[in-house]
Enzyme design. Structure first.
Site, PDB file in Angstrom:
ATOM      1  N   CYS A   1       0.844  -1.193   0.000  1.00 29.27           N
ATOM      2  CA  CYS A   1       0.000   0.000   0.000  1.00 29.27           C
ATOM      3  C   CYS A   1       0.885   1.251   0.000  1.00 29.27           C
ATOM      4  CB  CYS A   1      -0.859   0.036   1.263  1.00 29.27           C
ATOM      5  SG  CYS A   1      -1.725  -1.492   1.587  1.00 29.27           S
TER       6      CYS A   1
ATOM      7  N   ARG B   1       1.447   1.853  -5.953  1.00 28.70           N
ATOM      8  CA  ARG B   1       1.730   0.853  -4.912  1.00 28.70           C
ATOM      9  C   ARG B   1       0.486   0.065  -4.514  1.00 28.70           C
ATOM     10  NH1 ARG B   1       6.414   1.708  -2.188  1.00 28.70           N
ATOM     11  NH2 ARG B   1       5.588   0.579  -0.410  1.00 28.70           N
TER      12      ARG B   1
ATOM     13  N   TRP C   1      -3.722  -1.860  -1.246  1.00 26.05           N
ATOM     14  CA  TRP C   1      -3.698  -3.108  -2.018  1.00 26.05           C
ATOM     15  C   TRP C   1      -4.046  -4.173  -0.994  1.00 26.05           C
ATOM     16  CZ3 TRP C   1       0.181  -7.256  -2.688  1.00 26.05           C
ATOM     17  CH2 TRP C   1      -0.097  -8.072  -3.776  1.00 26.05           C
TER      18      TRP C   1
ATOM     19  N   ASN D   1       0.832  -0.048   6.144  1.00 24.89           N
ATOM     20  CA  ASN D   1       1.260  -0.863   4.998  1.00 24.89           C
ATOM     21  C   ASN D   1       1.983  -2.067   5.584  1.00 24.89           C
ATOM     22  OD1 ASN D   1       2.136  -1.945   2.597  1.00 24.89           O
ATOM     23  ND2 ASN D   1       3.936  -0.621   2.475  1.00 24.89           N
ATOM     24  N   GLY D   2       1.466  -3.264   5.327  1.00 24.65           N
ATOM     25  CA  GLY D   2       2.120  -4.472   5.833  1.00 24.65           C
ATOM     26  C   GLY D   2       1.079  -5.484   6.268  1.00 24.65           C
TER      27      GLY D   2
ATOM     28  N   GLU E   1      10.685 -13.055 -20.195  1.00 25.23           N
ATOM     29  CA  GLU E   1      10.352 -11.664 -19.846  1.00 25.23           C
ATOM     30  C   GLU E   1       9.280 -11.129 -20.795  1.00 25.23           C
ATOM     31  OE1 GLU E   1      10.596  -9.789 -17.502  1.00 25.23           O
ATOM     32  OE2 GLU E   1      10.262  -7.785 -18.289  1.00 25.23           O
TER      33      GLU E   1
ATOM     34  N   LYS F   1       5.597  -9.724 -19.622  1.00 25.90           N
ATOM     35  CA  LYS F   1       5.101  -8.389 -20.009  1.00 25.90           C
ATOM     36  C   LYS F   1       3.713  -8.506 -20.618  1.00 25.90           C
ATOM     37  CE  LYS F   1       7.212  -6.053 -18.175  1.00 25.90           C
ATOM     38  NZ  LYS F   1       7.981  -6.832 -17.315  1.00 25.90           N
TER      39      LYS F   1
ATOM     40  N   GLU G   1       0.977  -9.683 -17.990  1.00 26.78           N
ATOM     41  CA  GLU G   1       0.667  -8.840 -16.826  1.00 26.78           C
ATOM     42  C   GLU G   1      -0.040  -7.543 -17.206  1.00 26.78           C
ATOM     43  OE1 GLU G   1       3.781  -7.089 -14.426  1.00 26.78           O
ATOM     44  OE2 GLU G   1       5.201  -7.244 -16.059  1.00 26.78           O
TER      45      GLU G   1
ATOM     46  N   HIS H   1       8.990 -30.731 -26.631  1.00 27.42           N
ATOM     47  CA  HIS H   1       8.698 -31.570 -25.449  1.00 27.42           C
ATOM     48  C   HIS H   1       7.340 -31.227 -24.859  1.00 27.42           C
ATOM     49  CE1 HIS H   1      12.818 -33.083 -25.516  1.00 27.42           C
ATOM     50  NE2 HIS H   1      13.154 -31.861 -25.873  1.00 27.42           N
TER      51      HIS H   1
ATOM     52  N   LYS I   1       3.061  -2.412  -7.730  1.00 25.79           N
ATOM     53  CA  LYS I   1       4.414  -2.176  -8.221  1.00 25.79           C
ATOM     54  C   LYS I   1       5.457  -2.893  -7.388  1.00 25.79           C
ATOM     55  CE  LYS I   1       7.699  -0.580 -10.711  1.00 25.79           C
ATOM     56  NZ  LYS I   1       7.935  -1.287 -11.988  1.00 25.79           N
TER      57      LYS I   1
END
Ligand code: AGP
Length: 612
Positions: A2, A27, A73, A99-100, A485, A489, A492, A508, A607
Site C-alpha cells: 500500500c 503501490r 492493495w 502498509n504491511g 520476460e 510483459k 501482466e 517436449h 508495483k
C-alpha cells in the site's frame, strides 16, 4: 502493498495528502482514504482509485493542518469502503494508516474483544489501532509510548502513521519490513512510503530503519527512537529526485515513457563505471569486496518476477564469461526450502523496489548463514539496499509503471558490467574479447534508440494479434530469459495468457498448442544458434502457427519464413538481451492499450509486493 502519506505543519493537509496519494497509487489502488484533524477528526474513505476518493471528498469539509492518507492493495479484508484505511480506534480518538501485515492479529483481536473492544472491519489494521488505544487508555500514555508498547506485541510487517485527536500537533510513525520516509520541512513534516510525494515539498529526508519510531511535531522538531526506547541519531539525506521524473512527460502512460527512457537509463547505469578505450570497469560496491566475490565458490541470485529474469541472464553471462558457478532462485521458494548456503557463497538480490518481501527474506536467510550479500537495486535507501553488505544502484530513476521495463534493462546492464569485471580480473576471457564486449556495451544506448524506431511496425503487429487468447515466446541461450520476460510483459498488462520457453523445448510439449490461432514470438538474434532457430520456426509454420520473429538487421532467411519480422541492430551475443527485449516491451504495451487495459496499473498487481 500500500501507499502511505501524512502531513503536519502550517499548510492545509488535504491537498498535500491527495496529491501524494496520486504519486503512490502505483503501490496499490483498490481503495483510498484520508483522515483530517481540525479540532474534530474527519475520516473519508472509498473503494476504488484515488480519483473516486477525491470526487467523494470534493463537497466535504477538508480543513485541517494535520492529516494521514492511504491507498490500499488489500491483504486482509476485501476492497471496500469500510476496509479502506485510515482506521479509527473505538473511542474515536486515534486514526492510523498501515502498509504491511500483522501476522498475529487474530490473537490480538480476541484479547481486545475480551476487553470489550468492538470491531467493524475485517482488517488487521483495525486491531492495531485499538491495541494502541487500549494501552494508551490503560496507562494514560503519550501516543508515541502507546505505539511503542503496542508494536512490541506485534508480529509481522508494518509501516504506520498514527494521529491523536487530543494531540493534534504530533504524528507518530513506525516501520518494520515496510518502507517509510520522513520529509523534514521548516516546522512541518511529511511522511510517505517513498520519496515521490515528498520531493516537491522538501529534499531533506530520513529513511526509517526497522523497528524505529518517529515522532514529528508541528513547529518543533522530530525524534527517532528504536522499539527499545533508545534515542537514535539518524542520517539526514538530500533527495536527488527531479519532479519531471515523476510526470508522464507527454506520454500516454508511464510505461511508454519508461520504455523510451531506456537509451538514457542504460547510459546512466554505465556512467562512470567503465571506460572502453582504457579498458576498465569500476563498480563501487564490488571493488571493495571484489576478492570475496571473485573467489566465490558459487553465486546465488535471489529475485522475483522480471528481476528473476535478469538473474537468469546474469547466470548465462557469469558462467559464460567469468566461469563462476551460478544459481538463480525464486526468492519465495529459496526462503522456505531450507537451502544450503555456505560462507564462501555470494548471494545477490536483484530488486527494482528494494522492498519485495520474499527477496528481502531470502537475503536475510543468506546473511544469517554467513554468505556475503550484495544488492542490485533501483530504489535508493530501500530496505534491500540497506540490508546488504554492499551493492550497486542501477540509477534508472523512479519506475512508476507496474510492468518493469527500464529497471530490467538497468539490472541487465549492471549485471553485464559485473560479469565482465569478474571475467577480466579472473583472466577467464581474452583481453581482446573483453575489450570488444566493453566497446560494444558503449554502443548499446544508441542501438536501443534504433530499436525504438520500430514502434510503428510493432504497433501494426500488435493490432494483428491483440485479440488472441494465448501466445508463445521462444528463445535460445541468452534470449531464453528474454522469452520469459516478453511473456510476462504480455500477460501482466494485456491479460493474454503467454508462456516463454527455450526454443528447443517446444518439441517436449508446447508444440501441441500450436495452430493458426497461436502467435509464436521467436527471438532469433543469436548467431550461434541461428540454424537451430530456423528449424524451430519451420516446425511452427508446419503447424500453421503465426510467427513473429525478432531478427538482426539485414536478415534474409528467417524474414522469408516468418509472418512478421522486426529487425534490430546486431550486437555481441552476451549483450543481445538489452536489444531483443525492447520490441517485446513495445508489443505488450500496444496490445494492452488496444485491449483497453490500464497499462500502468494492471488489475490485481502492485508495483512492489512488500507482503508475502
Ligand atoms: C514485472 O513487470 C513485475 N512488476 C514484477 O514481476 C516485478 O518484477 C517483481 O514483483 C519484482 O519486483 P522488484 O524488482 O521490485 O523486487
Amino acid at each position: 502493498m500500500c501507499g502511505i502519506v501524512a502531513y503536519v505543519g502550517q499548510k492545509e493537509a488535504y491537498e498535500i495528502l491527495i496529491n501524494g496519494l496520486k504519486r503512490l497509487e502505483y503501490r496499490g489502488y483498490d481503495s483510498a482514504g484520508v483522515a483530517l484533524l481540525n479540532g474534530s477528526l474527519r475520516v473519508y474513505k472509498k473503494k476504488g482509485k484515488v480519483k473516486e476518493l477525491e470526487d467523494f471528498v470534493n463537497t466535504k469539509e477538508k480543513k485541517g493542518k494535520t492529516g494521514i492518507g492511504h491507498t490500499r492493495w488489500a491483504t486482509h479484508g476485501e476492497p471496500n469502503d469500510i476496509n479502506a484505511h485510515p482506521h479509527t480506534s473505538g473511542n474515536g480518538r486515534l486514526s492510523l494508516v498501515h502498509n504491511g501485515i500483522i501476522e498475529n492479529y487474530g490473537l490480538l483481536k480476541e484479547t481486545l474483544q475480551r476487553e470489550g473492544h468492538v470491531f467493524h472491519t475485517d482488517t488487521d489494521t483495525e486491531v492495531l489501532v485499538n491495541l494502541i488505544q487500549e494501552i494508551q487508555d490503560r496507562d494514560n500514555l503519550p501516543l508515541e509510548e502507546a505505539v511503542r508498547l503496542a508494536l512490541k506485541r506485534v508480529d509481522g510487517a508494518y509501516a504506520i502513521v498514527v494521529l491523536d485527536r487530543e494531540d493534534p500537533d504530533k504524528l507518530v510513525a513506525a516501520r518494520k519490513a515496510s518502507p517509510l520516509v520522513v520529509g523534514i520541512g521548516e516546522g512541518e513534516f511529511f511522511l510517505a512510503s517513498d520519496a515521490t510525494p515528498i520531493v516537491e515539498h522538501t529534499r531533506k529526508v530520513v529513511y526509517l530503519n526497522d523497528e524505529e519510531i518517529a515522532v514529528v511535531t508541528r513547529g518543533e522538531g522530530f525524534q527517532i527512537k528504536n522499539i527499545g526506547n533508545e534515542v537514535q541519531n539518524p542520517a539526514i539525506h538530500e533527495l536527488d529526485l527531479q519532479i519531471n521524473m515523476l510526470e508522464k512527460g507527454g506520454f500516454d502512460y508511464f510505461m511508454l515513457k519508461e520504455i523510451h527512457e531506456q537509451p538514457k537509463t542504460i547510459a546512466d547505469c554505465m556512467r562512470g563505471r567503465f571506460n572502453a578505450e582504457e579498458g576498465w570497469i569500476k563498480l563501487g560496491g564490488i571493488n571493495e569486496y571484489f576478492n570475496r566475490i571473485s573467489k566465490a565458490k558459487r553465486i546465488i541470485f535471489v529475485a522475483c518476477g522480471t528481476s528473476w529474469h535478469a538473474g537468469l541472464i546474469a547466470e548465462y553471462l557469469i558462467e559464460d564469461l567469468a566461469r563462476i558457478p551460478v544459481e538463480v532462485e525464486y526468492a519465495s521458494e529459496f526462503r522456505y526450502r531450507n537451502p544450503i548456503i555456505n560462507e564462501d557463497d555470494v548471494v545477490i538480490a536483484i530488486s527494482q523496489s528494494g522492498e519485495t518481501a520474499d527477496t528481502l527474506a531470502a537475503l536475510e536467510i543468506a546473511k544469517q548463514k554467513g554468505a556475503f550479500i550484495y544488492g542490485v537495486v533501483n530504489s535508493v535507501g530501500s530496505s534491500i539496499a540497506r540490508l546488504t553488505d554492499a551493492g550497486s544502484y542501477i540509477h534508472a530513476g523512479p519506475e512508476i509503471g507496474v510492468a518493469s521495463t527500464k529497471a530490467f534493462t538497468g539490472q541487465v546492464t549492471l549485471l553485464t558490467l559485473i560479469a565482465l569485471h569478474l571475467s577480466f580480473k579472473r583472466g577467464a576471457i581474452s583481453k581482446s574479447y573483453y575489450r570488444r564486449l566493453l566497446s560494444e556495451l558503449g554502443n548499446i544506448p544508441a542501438k536501443v534508440e534504433t530499436v525504438l524506431q520500430n514502434n510503428t511496425k510493432i504497433e501494426y503487429i500488435a493490432s494483428e494479434i491483440k485479440d488472441k487468447t494465448n501466445a508463445l515466446y521462444l528463445g535460445r541461450g541468452y534470449n531464453f530469459p528474454v522469452a520469459l520476460e516478453g511473456a510476462l510483459k504480455l500477460k501482466e498488462i494485456s491479460y493474454i495468457h503467454a508462456e516463454g520457453y527455450p526454443a528447443a523445448e517446444m518439441k517436449h510439449g508446447p508444440i501441441a498448442l500450436i495452430d493458426e490461432q497461436m502467435p509464436v514470438i521467436v527471438i532469433a538474434t543469436n548467431q550461434s544458434a541461428y540454424g537451430k532457430i530456423v528449424s524451430n520456426i519451420q516446425e511452427v509454420k508446419a503447424r500453421k502457427g503465426v510467427v513473429i520473429a525478432i531478427v538482426p538487421e539485414g536478415d534474409t532467411e528467417i524474414s522469408q519464413m516468418a509472418d512478421y519480422t522486426i529487425e534490430i541492430p546486431e550486437t555481441e551475443e552476451p549483450l543481445s538481451p538489452l536489444l531483443s527485449v525492447i520490441p517485446l516491451q513495445l508489443l505488450s504495451y500496444h496490445i494492452a492499450v488496444m485491449r483497453g487495459c490500464n497499462v500502468d496499473q494492471p488489475r490485481n498487481l502492485a508495483k512492489s509486493v512488500t507482503v508475502e
